[in-house]
Each structure stands twice: as C-alpha cells, then as structure tokens.
Scaffold this active site. Structure first.
Site, PDB file in Angstrom:
ATOM      1  N   ARG A 108      73.184  42.177  81.757  1.00 48.23           N
ATOM      2  CA  ARG A 108      74.410  42.457  81.653  1.00 48.23           C
ATOM      3  C   ARG A 108      74.708  44.074  81.918  1.00 48.23           C
ATOM      4  O   ARG A 108      75.695  44.453  82.455  1.00 48.23           O
ATOM      5  CB  ARG A 108      75.136  41.649  80.678  1.00 48.23           C
ATOM      6  CG  ARG A 108      75.201  40.095  80.716  1.00 48.23           C
ATOM      7  CD  ARG A 108      75.881  39.278  79.768  1.00 48.23           C
ATOM      8  NE  ARG A 108      76.239  38.170  79.971  1.00 48.23           N
ATOM      9  CZ  ARG A 108      76.634  37.058  79.344  1.00 48.23           C
ATOM     10  NH1 ARG A 108      77.193  37.455  78.128  1.00 48.23           N
ATOM     11  NH2 ARG A 108      76.840  36.080  79.636  1.00 48.23           N
ATOM     12  N   ALA A 264      75.533  33.620  71.217  1.00 48.07           N
ATOM     13  CA  ALA A 264      76.681  34.104  70.427  1.00 48.07           C
ATOM     14  C   ALA A 264      77.184  32.595  69.651  1.00 48.07           C
ATOM     15  O   ALA A 264      77.470  32.421  68.628  1.00 48.07           O
ATOM     16  CB  ALA A 264      77.704  34.402  71.093  1.00 48.07           C
TER      17      ALA A 264
HETATM   18  C1  LIG Z   1      85.368  34.242  77.843  1.00 47.42           C
HETATM   19  C2  LIG Z   1      84.194  34.263  76.903  1.00 47.42           C
HETATM   20  C3  LIG Z   1      83.248  33.315  77.383  1.00 47.42           C
HETATM   21  C4  LIG Z   1      82.177  33.371  76.311  1.00 47.42           C
HETATM   22  N1  LIG Z   1      81.138  32.474  76.796  1.00 47.42           N
HETATM   23  C5  LIG Z   1      80.019  32.268  75.958  1.00 47.42           C
HETATM   24  C6  LIG Z   1      79.016  31.538  76.164  1.00 47.42           C
HETATM   25  O1  LIG Z   1      79.117  30.756  77.347  1.00 47.42           O
HETATM   26  N2  LIG Z   1      78.066  31.144  75.603  1.00 47.42           N
HETATM   27  C7  LIG Z   1      77.974  32.046  74.218  1.00 47.42           C
HETATM   28  O2  LIG Z   1      77.013  31.934  73.354  1.00 47.42           O
HETATM   29  N3  LIG Z   1      79.080  32.793  73.845  1.00 47.42           N
HETATM   30  C8  LIG Z   1      79.990  33.178  74.681  1.00 47.42           C
HETATM   31  N4  LIG Z   1      80.934  33.947  74.417  1.00 47.42           N
HETATM   32  C9  LIG Z   1      80.971  34.694  73.333  1.00 47.42           C
HETATM   33  C10 LIG Z   1      81.406  33.735  72.056  1.00 47.42           C
HETATM   34  O3  LIG Z   1      82.354  32.828  72.289  1.00 47.42           O
HETATM   35  C11 LIG Z   1      81.909  34.428  70.794  1.00 47.42           C
HETATM   36  O4  LIG Z   1      80.892  35.195  70.523  1.00 47.42           O
HETATM   37  C12 LIG Z   1      82.050  33.274  69.600  1.00 47.42           C
HETATM   38  O5  LIG Z   1      83.223  32.440  70.138  1.00 47.42           O
HETATM   39  C13 LIG Z   1      82.345  34.171  68.454  1.00 47.42           C
HETATM   40  O6  LIG Z   1      82.707  32.925  67.437  1.00 47.42           O
HETATM   41  P1  LIG Z   1      83.475  33.141  66.173  1.00 47.42           P
HETATM   42  O7  LIG Z   1      83.466  32.075  65.439  1.00 47.42           O
HETATM   43  O8  LIG Z   1      82.494  34.465  65.432  1.00 47.42           O
HETATM   44  O9  LIG Z   1      84.708  34.008  66.407  1.00 47.42           O
HETATM   45  P2  LIG Z   1      85.655  33.416  67.614  1.00 47.42           P
HETATM   46  O10 LIG Z   1      85.398  32.452  68.109  1.00 47.42           O
HETATM   47  O11 LIG Z   1      86.137  34.718  68.025  1.00 47.42           O
HETATM   48  O12 LIG Z   1      86.933  33.201  66.214  1.00 47.42           O
HETATM   49  C14 LIG Z   1      87.588  34.133  65.399  1.00 47.42           C
HETATM   50  C15 LIG Z   1      88.815  33.252  65.198  1.00 47.42           C
HETATM   51  O13 LIG Z   1      89.218  34.080  64.087  1.00 47.42           O
HETATM   52  C16 LIG Z   1      90.738  34.278  64.313  1.00 47.42           C
HETATM   53  N5  LIG Z   1      91.110  35.577  63.342  1.00 47.42           N
HETATM   54  C17 LIG Z   1      90.603  37.032  63.772  1.00 47.42           C
HETATM   55  N6  LIG Z   1      91.357  37.744  62.793  1.00 47.42           N
HETATM   56  C18 LIG Z   1      92.008  36.999  61.789  1.00 47.42           C
HETATM   57  C19 LIG Z   1      92.682  37.281  60.604  1.00 47.42           C
HETATM   58  N7  LIG Z   1      92.867  38.500  60.162  1.00 47.42           N
HETATM   59  N8  LIG Z   1      93.137  36.203  60.100  1.00 47.42           N
HETATM   60  C20 LIG Z   1      92.855  34.851  60.550  1.00 47.42           C
HETATM   61  N9  LIG Z   1      92.131  34.489  61.527  1.00 47.42           N
HETATM   62  C21 LIG Z   1      91.758  35.557  62.443  1.00 47.42           C
HETATM   63  C22 LIG Z   1      90.668  34.547  65.588  1.00 47.42           C
HETATM   64  O14 LIG Z   1      92.034  34.573  66.284  1.00 47.42           O
HETATM   65  C23 LIG Z   1      89.847  33.448  66.356  1.00 47.42           C
HETATM   66  O15 LIG Z   1      90.313  32.176  66.258  1.00 47.42           O
HETATM   67  C24 LIG Z   1      82.092  33.927  75.182  1.00 47.42           C
HETATM   68  C25 LIG Z   1      83.306  34.896  74.856  1.00 47.42           C
HETATM   69  C26 LIG Z   1      84.268  34.806  75.679  1.00 47.42           C
HETATM   70  C27 LIG Z   1      85.331  35.846  75.364  1.00 47.42           C
END
Ligand SMILES: Cc1cc2nc3c(=O)[nH]c(=O)nc-3n(C[C@H](O)[C@H](O)[C@H](O)COP(=O)(O)OP(=O)(O)OC[C@H]3O[C@@H](n4cnc5c(N)ncnc54)[C@H](O)[C@@H]3O)c2cc1C
Length: 283
Positions: A108, A264
């Site tokens: 990437r 991720a």
């Molecule tokens: C378009 C896209 C496609 C992807 N495809 C893949 C894939 O195919 N495979 C893979 O492994 N990874 C993929 N990723 C990466 C993966 O989706 C993310 O790394 C993963 O979702 C992160 O998960 P998380 O639970 O840590 O955070 P997130 O899923 O980002 O969730 C964080 C949540 O916390 C909330 N939040 C933020 N700040 C606050 C606050 N102050 N108070 C309350 N809530 C808050 C946000 O609104 C969000 O809902 C992709 C990412 C994107 C953007």
C-alpha cells in the site's frame, strides 16, 4: 459523568480525520504531500480523541508517525465508495499520460507514494469486460449494480467500447493507453512484468473498458496509545495506568509501518477481548 467501577476501555479508533494530530506527527520525508487538506477514507468521528484524553493523564504513545495511505480514495472526499473491485488481479493503474507507473499488487505504501508522484497525484483504475463482464448483475464494493453507476457516471466512472474511446473519455493520449495495455497483456502472457507485478492472470483485451479516478487517502493510523500484552495503557515510564485499557486502532505498536489488509479487524477482536478480560480481572 460516567462512573466506571471496573475500569475504562478506550476504543475510539485512530486519528486519520484529525488534521492537527496528523500534522503534529507526520513523517514529512515519507509523505511530503501529507498536509491538513489530505483526504481520508475514514468517518469524521475518527479524530483520536481517546489518544488526546489519555495523553492528558500521562499515557504514552508509540509509532504516531506511522500513517497508512490507501490509493483507492475518491479524489474529493477520500472515501472508498465507488470502486468495482479492490483486487489487483482485475485492474491496471494508469496516470494522466495513459501509462502504468507501479505494480498494482505492490504494498500500500509503495503504490500510494507512486500515485502521489504522478501528475495531480491521481490515477485511473481500469477494468475490462474480462472481469466486469455483466454490469447489470455485478455489484461494486458498496453493493450497487455496476450498471447503475456506469449509466450516470457516478464517482467519475467512464467507459468506452474500445481503449481509444475510453482514452478520449478520460482525456489521456489514446496511443499511450493502447500501447500500455498491449504491454500489460504481453506481461500476462510472459509472466514477466517490467513493474514487477506478480498477479498476472487476467488480460485486458475485451471491451467495453472502464475507468475510475482515484487518489491516495489517509486510511489507517498505526500509532496510538502504548499498551502491554494485557491491553493495559502504559504511562511514559512504562507502568500501567490503573484501570485504563485500550484496544483497536486507538493503540499503537501493533502493526509496524504498513498494516496488512484484514489485520485491523483482528486487532480489534484480539485486544478488545484482552482489555475486557483485564478489566474484569482487575489486572
Ligand atoms: C473504508 C475502510 C475500510 C476498511 N477495511 C478494512 C478491512 O477490510 N479489514 C481490516 O482489517 N480493516 C479495515 N479497515 C480498518 C478497520 O476498519 C479499522 O482499523 C477498525 O474499524 C478500527 O476499529 P476500532 O474499533 O478500533 O475503531 P472504529 O471502528 O474506528 O470505532 C471507533 C468508534 O469510536 C467512536 N468515537 C470516536 N471518538 C469518540 C468519543 N470521543 N466518544 C465516543 N465515541 C467516540 C467513533 O465514532 C467510532 O464509532 C478499514 C477502514 C476503513 C476506513
């Protein structure tokens, strides 16, 4: 006010949409074009607020300069929406001169750097009827029939029955595009690509041909809160901050400099569970 009696697990994701944090930690040598106007594939709420809050109470951060671009963003918004298929196997990338410039199956960061180096920092992602053979029934990554997007030119989709026609539609020199695709097809035959591509199974000989414009978009921040193997957030002395845990993209040091696709989600499941277990056990 939320009163947590077992502990707090931070799971607020990365900071791709926080220009201030991105600028604070960017690696200008690796990403010279990364600035406050850079687009991102992420939602607006992905602002690293968990990192900021934890930093304020003494949490350490790690790898904050490790930021990943994905080269498949919409030029204006950075969002992934619109593309047909993200597999390198069924596409060829060309620049505004109608020429290839990188192996489509490279890392990437390699592809993103290469796209940044092209005119206007953009590329066209091409497909042919070899893979996009039935637009009425084939869905794009958002689950929309490709025909619906192609008919209205959504997301900048263009098509042509021949490569010459497609070249005219996207404004690249037709002779270059024809030569580029002839060379690519030869590489599929010989299994020897001058750009080093190894996924050489699908030719582009049959029209219609299709193209969509794409740019590198900030996709994943590999840096974040420093945690230990129990998902406890560590302070700058390496000691766990009592009752504070984290999992997912808000943490750093898990993926190194170039997160692999798919990892991720695994990260969130593994460290989310560990964080919850540690909180329950009062570790
Ligand atoms: C378009 C896209 C496609 C992807 N495809 C893949 C894939 O195919 N495979 C893979 O492994 N990874 C993929 N990723 C990466 C993966 O989706 C993310 O790394 C993963 O979702 C992160 O998960 P998380 O639970 O840590 O955070 P997130 O899923 O980002 O969730 C964080 C949540 O916390 C909330 N939040 C933020 N700040 C606050 C606050 N102050 N108070 C309350 N809530 C808050 C946000 O609104 C969000 O809902 C992709 C990412 C994107 C953007």
């Amino acid at each position: 006010t939320v009163k947590a009696n077992k502990g707090v697990i931070i799971a607020t994701g990365g900071f791709s949409k926080n220009a201030q944090l991105v600028i604070e930690y960017r690696n200008a040598e690796k990403w010279p074009l990364l600035d406050e106007n850079s687009v991102s594939t992420n939602m607006d709420s992905i602002r690293g607020e968990g990192i900021i809050m934890a930093r304020e109470i003494g949490a350490d951060v790690v790898d904050m300069d490790q930021m990943q671009f994905l080269y498949l963003g919409q030029p204006k918004t950075g969002l992934l929406s619109g593309v047909f298929n993200v597999s390198a196997e069924v596409t060829v990338f060309v620049n505004k001169e109608g020429k290839r410039f990188v192996a489509e199956d490279a890392r990437r960061d390699v592809i993103s750097s290469a796209v940044f180096a092209q005119e206007d920092g953009m590329m066209y992602m091409l497909h042919s009827a070899e893979s996009l053979s039935d637009p009425a029934n084939q869905l794009n990554i958002d689950g929309i029939p490709m025909k619906e997007l192609l008919d209205i030119g959504a997301y900048g989709w263009k098509q042509g029955d021949t490569l010459e026609e497609l070249a005219k539609e996207i404004g690249v020199p037709a002779e270059n595009l024809v030569q580029t695709i002839a060379e690519y097809n030869k590489a599929v035959d010989t299994k020897n690509d001058p750009f080093g591509r190894t996924l050489l199974n699908v030719k582009m000989e049959k029209g219609p041909f299709y193209a969509i414009p794409r740019v590198p978009a900030l996709h994943h921040t590999m840096g974040g809160l420093r945690i230990d193997t129990l998902a406890r957030v560590l302070d700058t002395k390496g000691e766990p901050i009592p009752g504070l845990y984290a999992g997912g993209e808000v943490t750093g040091g898990i993926h190194g400099g170039n997160r692999l696709g798919g990892n991720a989600v695994t990260d969130t499941v593994v460290f989310g569970r560990l964080a919850a277990q540690s909180a329950v056990d009062g570790k």
